[in-house]
Design an enzyme around this catalytic site. Structure first.
Site, PDB file in Angstrom:
ATOM      1  N   GLY A   1       0.811  -1.214   0.000  1.00 36.64           N
ATOM      2  CA  GLY A   1       0.000   0.000   0.000  1.00 36.64           C
ATOM      3  C   GLY A   1       0.842   1.261   0.000  1.00 36.64           C
ATOM      4  N   ASP A   2       0.174   2.399  -0.201  1.00 36.09           N
ATOM      5  CA  ASP A   2       0.815   3.724  -0.197  1.00 36.09           C
ATOM      6  C   ASP A   2       1.897   3.869  -1.252  1.00 36.09           C
ATOM      7  OD1 ASP A   2      -0.819   4.315   1.956  1.00 36.09           O
ATOM      8  OD2 ASP A   2       0.695   3.727   3.429  1.00 36.09           O
ATOM      9  N   GLU A   3       1.745   3.181  -2.367  1.00 32.47           N
ATOM     10  CA  GLU A   3       2.759   3.241  -3.427  1.00 32.47           C
ATOM     11  C   GLU A   3       2.688   4.562  -4.195  1.00 32.47           C
ATOM     12  OE1 GLU A   3       0.478   0.864  -3.123  1.00 32.47           O
ATOM     13  OE2 GLU A   3       1.481  -1.083  -2.895  1.00 32.47           O
TER      14      GLU A   3
ATOM     15  N   LYS B   1      -0.716   5.413  -5.625  1.00 31.72           N
ATOM     16  CA  LYS B   1      -1.806   5.124  -6.572  1.00 31.72           C
ATOM     17  C   LYS B   1      -2.615   6.376  -6.886  1.00 31.72           C
ATOM     18  CE  LYS B   1      -3.217   2.072  -3.554  1.00 31.72           C
ATOM     19  NZ  LYS B   1      -2.046   2.002  -2.657  1.00 31.72           N
TER      20      LYS B   1
ATOM     21  N   GLY C   1      -5.806   5.926   1.957  1.00 32.57           N
ATOM     22  CA  GLY C   1      -5.545   7.364   1.932  1.00 32.57           C
ATOM     23  C   GLY C   1      -4.760   7.620   0.666  1.00 32.57           C
ATOM     24  N   HIS C   2      -5.409   8.192  -0.322  1.00 32.63           N
ATOM     25  CA  HIS C   2      -4.766   8.403  -1.627  1.00 32.63           C
ATOM     26  C   HIS C   2      -4.467   9.892  -1.793  1.00 32.63           C
ATOM     27  CE1 HIS C   2      -6.484   4.400  -3.357  1.00 32.63           C
ATOM     28  NE2 HIS C   2      -5.739   4.239  -2.299  1.00 32.63           N
TER      29      HIS C   2
ATOM     30  N   ARG D   1     -23.288 -12.796   5.130  1.00 34.10           N
ATOM     31  CA  ARG D   1     -24.638 -12.537   4.603  1.00 34.10           C
ATOM     32  C   ARG D   1     -25.552 -11.825   5.605  1.00 34.10           C
ATOM     33  NH1 ARG D   1     -25.027 -18.586   2.916  1.00 34.10           N
ATOM     34  NH2 ARG D   1     -23.924 -18.596   4.887  1.00 34.10           N
TER      35      ARG D   1
ATOM     36  N   GLN E   1      -5.032  -0.185  -1.154  1.00 34.46           N
ATOM     37  CA  GLN E   1      -4.068  -1.049  -0.481  1.00 34.46           C
ATOM     38  C   GLN E   1      -3.049  -1.588  -1.504  1.00 34.46           C
ATOM     39  OE1 GLN E   1      -7.706  -1.746   0.533  1.00 34.46           O
ATOM     40  NE2 GLN E   1      -7.161   0.040   1.726  1.00 34.46           N
TER      41      GLN E   1
ATOM     42  N   THR F   1      -5.440  -6.907   4.705  1.00 34.09           N
ATOM     43  CA  THR F   1      -6.755  -6.289   4.832  1.00 34.09           C
ATOM     44  C   THR F   1      -7.806  -7.342   4.449  1.00 34.09           C
ATOM     45  OG1 THR F   1      -8.055  -4.323   4.347  1.00 34.09           O
ATOM     46  CG2 THR F   1      -6.814  -5.261   2.494  1.00 34.09           C
TER      47      THR F   1
ATOM     48  N   THR G   1      -3.601   7.423   9.183  1.00 33.51           N
ATOM     49  CA  THR G   1      -3.395   7.272  10.623  1.00 33.51           C
ATOM     50  C   THR G   1      -2.183   8.060  11.118  1.00 33.51           C
ATOM     51  OG1 THR G   1      -2.077   5.308  10.201  1.00 33.51           O
ATOM     52  CG2 THR G   1      -4.409   4.950  10.675  1.00 33.51           C
TER      53      THR G   1
ATOM     54  N   LYS H   1       8.428   7.543  -6.230  1.00 35.99           N
ATOM     55  CA  LYS H   1       9.323   8.046  -5.182  1.00 35.99           C
ATOM     56  C   LYS H   1      10.796   7.791  -5.474  1.00 35.99           C
ATOM     57  CE  LYS H   1       7.314   8.869  -1.205  1.00 35.99           C
ATOM     58  NZ  LYS H   1       6.517   8.902   0.035  1.00 35.99           N
TER      59      LYS H   1
ATOM     60  N   VAL I   1       9.037  11.385  -9.771  1.00 40.32           N
ATOM     61  CA  VAL I   1      10.198  12.002  -9.111  1.00 40.32           C
ATOM     62  C   VAL I   1       9.789  13.064  -8.075  1.00 40.32           C
ATOM     63  CG1 VAL I   1      11.786  11.506 -11.011  1.00 40.32           C
ATOM     64  CG2 VAL I   1      10.476  13.645 -11.041  1.00 40.32           C
TER      65      VAL I   1
HETATM   66  P1  GDP Z   1      -1.525   5.690  -2.209  1.00 42.66           P
HETATM   67  O1  GDP Z   1      -2.249   5.228  -1.008  1.00 42.66           O
HETATM   68  O2  GDP Z   1      -0.950   4.573  -3.019  1.00 42.66           O
HETATM   69  O3  GDP Z   1      -2.311   6.638  -3.063  1.00 42.66           O
HETATM   70  O4  GDP Z   1      -0.253   6.512  -1.668  1.00 42.66           O
HETATM   71  P2  GDP Z   1      -0.263   7.580  -0.458  1.00 42.66           P
HETATM   72  O5  GDP Z   1      -0.891   8.815  -0.919  1.00 42.66           O
HETATM   73  O6  GDP Z   1      -0.787   6.951   0.791  1.00 42.66           O
HETATM   74  O7  GDP Z   1       1.281   7.739  -0.206  1.00 42.66           O
HETATM   75  C1  GDP Z   1       2.143   8.185  -1.175  1.00 42.66           C
HETATM   76  C2  GDP Z   1       2.862   9.446  -0.642  1.00 42.66           C
HETATM   77  O8  GDP Z   1       3.978   9.733  -1.441  1.00 42.66           O
HETATM   78  C3  GDP Z   1       1.996  10.685  -0.709  1.00 42.66           C
HETATM   79  O9  GDP Z   1       2.351  11.531   0.344  1.00 42.66           O
HETATM   80  C4  GDP Z   1       2.355  11.296  -2.050  1.00 42.66           C
HETATM   81  O10 GDP Z   1       2.143  12.693  -2.096  1.00 42.66           O
HETATM   82  C5  GDP Z   1       3.816  10.986  -2.113  1.00 42.66           C
HETATM   83  N1  GDP Z   1       4.379  10.759  -3.448  1.00 42.66           N
HETATM   84  C6  GDP Z   1       3.815  10.167  -4.529  1.00 42.66           C
HETATM   85  N2  GDP Z   1       4.720  10.049  -5.518  1.00 42.66           N
HETATM   86  C7  GDP Z   1       5.877  10.576  -5.057  1.00 42.66           C
HETATM   87  C8  GDP Z   1       7.178  10.727  -5.605  1.00 42.66           C
HETATM   88  O11 GDP Z   1       7.479  10.330  -6.722  1.00 42.66           O
HETATM   89  N3  GDP Z   1       8.124  11.304  -4.806  1.00 42.66           N
HETATM   90  C9  GDP Z   1       7.861  11.740  -3.550  1.00 42.66           C
HETATM   91  N4  GDP Z   1       8.850  12.283  -2.857  1.00 42.66           N
HETATM   92  N5  GDP Z   1       6.635  11.613  -3.005  1.00 42.66           N
HETATM   93  C10 GDP Z   1       5.665  11.020  -3.741  1.00 42.66           C
HETATM   94  P1  IMO Z   2      -3.811   2.701   0.582  1.00 39.01           P
HETATM   95  O1  IMO Z   2      -4.969   2.487  -0.361  1.00 39.01           O
HETATM   96  C1  IMO Z   2      -1.182   1.006   3.623  1.00 39.01           C
HETATM   97  C2  IMO Z   2      -2.943  -1.894   6.386  1.00 39.01           C
HETATM   98  C3  IMO Z   2      -3.087  -1.489   7.828  1.00 39.01           C
HETATM   99  C4  IMO Z   2      -2.968  -2.841   8.507  1.00 39.01           C
HETATM  100  C5  IMO Z   2      -3.694  -3.763   7.545  1.00 39.01           C
HETATM  101  C6  IMO Z   2      -5.140  -4.030   7.898  1.00 39.01           C
HETATM  102  O2  IMO Z   2      -3.690   4.094   1.086  1.00 39.01           O
HETATM  103  O3  IMO Z   2      -2.546   2.159  -0.012  1.00 39.01           O
HETATM  104  P2  IMO Z   2      -7.387  -2.625   7.843  1.00 39.01           P
HETATM  105  O4  IMO Z   2      -7.709  -1.265   8.348  1.00 39.01           O
HETATM  106  O5  IMO Z   2      -7.592  -2.779   6.376  1.00 39.01           O
HETATM  107  O6  IMO Z   2      -8.060  -3.701   8.620  1.00 39.01           O
HETATM  108  O7  IMO Z   2      -5.816  -2.793   8.127  1.00 39.01           O
HETATM  109  O8  IMO Z   2      -3.618  -3.129   6.272  1.00 39.01           O
HETATM  110  N1  IMO Z   2      -3.563  -0.969   5.409  1.00 39.01           N
HETATM  111  C7  IMO Z   2      -2.884  -0.147   4.625  1.00 39.01           C
HETATM  112  N2  IMO Z   2      -1.563   0.107   4.546  1.00 39.01           N
HETATM  113  N3  IMO Z   2      -2.024   1.609   2.764  1.00 39.01           N
HETATM  114  C8  IMO Z   2      -3.356   1.349   2.805  1.00 39.01           C
HETATM  115  O9  IMO Z   2      -4.212   1.837   1.887  1.00 39.01           O
HETATM  116  C9  IMO Z   2      -3.840   0.472   3.789  1.00 39.01           C
HETATM  117  N4  IMO Z   2      -5.073   0.018   4.124  1.00 39.01           N
HETATM  118  C10 IMO Z   2      -4.878  -0.862   5.109  1.00 39.01           C
HETATM  119  O10 IMO Z   2      -2.060  -0.616   8.214  1.00 39.01           O
HETATM  120  O11 IMO Z   2      -1.622  -3.233   8.561  1.00 39.01           O
HETATM  121 MG    MG Z   3      -2.253   5.529   1.079  1.00 38.71          MG
END
Ligand code: GDP
Ligand code: IMO
Ligand code: MG
Length: 423
Positions: A12-14, A16, A40-41, A143, A224, A239, A301, A331, A413
């Site tokens: 997650g948090d790549e 997206k 959290g996107h 269900r 995720q 999850t 969080t 990143k 970047v």
């Molecule tokens: P998501 O859940 O996959 O949409 O990713 P998140 O938003 O949770 O986390 C990605 C974080 O990295 C965010 O704070 C973005 O603003 C930041 N971000 C995305 N792409 C880049 C990048 O190429 N470089 C840097 N430094 N930050 C980035």
């Molecule tokens: P995005 O879409 C990163 C993690 C939680 C926990 C596990 C289970 O922003 O990439 P849950 O609340 O689903 O029962 O939690 O999954 N987790 C994530 N980690 N990015 C997320 O979403 C996540 N959604 C859940 O931290 O380890």
């Molecule tokens: Mg996220």
């Protein structure tokens, strides 16, 4: 017309949200297919940062339709907050957002059950975001769930009451003391439901079929990451939804043979928030530097994210499960300034060298085998074309492409929309 998919390949948090926003110029409809407000996107443009939880990341584009599919779980309280966040930007969300009648609803008591379940686990906590995700999907598969379409029933409050009463009994069975004021929580919930009811509820699978017939360009947005998938992730530290490509079929009603491009997003290193195994995790100053430069704190969080080197064995696993057709590396800027960059190309597992993801990734059994690269010192954040990339950085990308056998098409970047480079 095929439906394209975009999903995270790690924990997650790549990034997206950022890439969906960038790609939305090519699409008419953006559709979320699973997860809920545990996501959290983050999107950044014009110097403003937006964090979306349930609303698809195409919302800021003037002509986009943003659909929340049947596979998603919706918390009206969080959804209302998200809509309020859009108010400031004059987004006409009533015409732009569609909610599937078949999407399940997170009730206040689902959140309480999530908290009770986590508290009862002691040291074995999953590290849930405590948004009620697990209990809501349990009611769905059991269900017993409450769906968005139920709000159209005259007696929906009776149905709500029955389920909430059942949940309260379940909470009382936990051997821990959870303090809550359900009346207050319900007041907030009912108020939010009224706001939600001003949006369009649709039979989303029919809508999707019609849109495909009309040759609309559709992008399905994952939440995720593949290593958090209920089946293929690091169970039980996962999850409760199918975060992989198959989830788009069940979460939107798209037939498997109607899937087009599959964009797989990964960070140039690895992060994880919450508990569970992470073979390439770093506990030294290198990991701390990644966290600091990458600002690795959860968008939802605010918890610090654990950091480590890129794991190509895990990445290959995710690519295989999802049928990824193009990779997006995120990143990359965070890796500037290291002397050496490492990538995991195998594991020592119970004394043996292996090149696949084993059943258990527990740290004591598994040791990553690294390939080392020379680092690069140049700041990537101001670059606008791949021809400017340092040689050592290109070698890193080329190795990844060769190892995985799939091209890296987008290199990010920086967090801003504009910091996105075609490769
Ligand atoms: P998501 O859940 O996959 O949409 O990713 P998140 O938003 O949770 O986390 C990605 C974080 O990295 C965010 O704070 C973005 O603003 C930041 N971000 C995305 N792409 C880049 C990048 O190429 N470089 C840097 N430094 N930050 C980035
Ligand atoms: P995005 O879409 C990163 C993690 C939680 C926990 C596990 C289970 O922003 O990439 P849950 O609340 O689903 O029962 O939690 O999954 N987790 C994530 N980690 N990015 C997320 O979403 C996540 N959604 C859940 O931290 O380890
Ligand atoms: Mg996220």
């Amino acid at each position: 017309m095929a439906v394209d998919l975009l999903l995270g390949l790690q924990w997650g948090d790549e990034g997206k949200g950022k890439i969906v926003d960038v790609l939305t110029t090519d699409y008419d409809i953006i559709a979320r297919f699973q997860g809920g407000p545990n996501a959290g996107h983050t999107l950044e443009f014009d110097g403003i940062k937006h964090v979306l939880r349930t609303i698809p990341s195409g919302i800021f584009h003037p002509n986009s339709i943003n659909m929340v599919g049947n596979g998603v779980v919706i918390d009206p309280v969080v959804f209302k907050q998200e809509l309020e966040g859009l108010d400031k930007f004059n987004i006409d969300y009533k015409s732009k957002i569609l909610l599937s009648r078949k999407a399940h609803v997170i009730l206040p008591t689902h959140r309480l059950l999530d908290a009770a379940s986590e508290a009862s686990k002691g040291k074995a906590k999953i590290g849930s975001t405590l948004k009620g995700i697990g209990p809501t999907y349990m009611d769905k598969t059991g269900r017993n769930g409450f769906r968005i379409g139920d709000f159209e029933l005259d007696n929906w409050k009776e149905k709500y009451r029955k389920l909430a009463d059942k949940h309260e009994k379940m909470i009382s069975h936990y051997d821990i003391d959870i303090q809550y004021n359900l009346e207050e929580l319900e007041e907030e919930f009912f108020e939010s439901v009224e706001v939600l009811k001003t949006l369009q509820f649709i039979d989303s699978e029919n809508y999707m079929h019609q849109a495909q017939k009309e040759n609309k360009n559709i992008l399905a947005e994952g939440a995720q990451g593949s290593l958090l998938d209920i089946d293929f992730g690091t169970y039980p530290f996962v999850t409760s939804s199918t975060t992989t490509a198959a989830g788009a079929c069940t979460g939107l009603g798209v037939a498997p043979n109607k899937i087009g491009e599959v964009f797989g997003i990964f960070k140039a290193y690895t992060t994880r928030v919450g508990n569970g195994p992470f073979p390439t995790e770093l506990f030294d100053e290198v990991g701390m530097r990644m966290a600091k430069v990458g600002n690795e704190f959860g968008a939802v969080t605010k918890r610090p994210r654990r950091c480590g080197w890129l794991d190509l064995i895990a990445l290959q696993y995710s690519v295989n499960i999802n049928g990824v057709t193009q990779l997006c590396m995120m990143k990359s800027d965070v890796l500037s300034g290291f002397d050496k960059i490492k990538v995991c190309v195998g594991y020592e597992y119970n004394g043996e060298k292996i090149e696949h993801l084993p059943y258990s990734l527990e740290q004591e059994n598994i040791k990553p085998i690294y390939k080392e690269f020379k680092g690069w010192q140049e700041d990537l954040t101001q670059m606008t074309d791949a021809s400017e990339f340092p040689e050592n950085f290109k070698k890193y990308i080329d190795f990844i492409e060769e190892f995985i056998g799939i091209p890296v098409k987008i290199v990010s970047v920086g967090p801003d929309r504009k910091q996105t480079i075609a490769y």
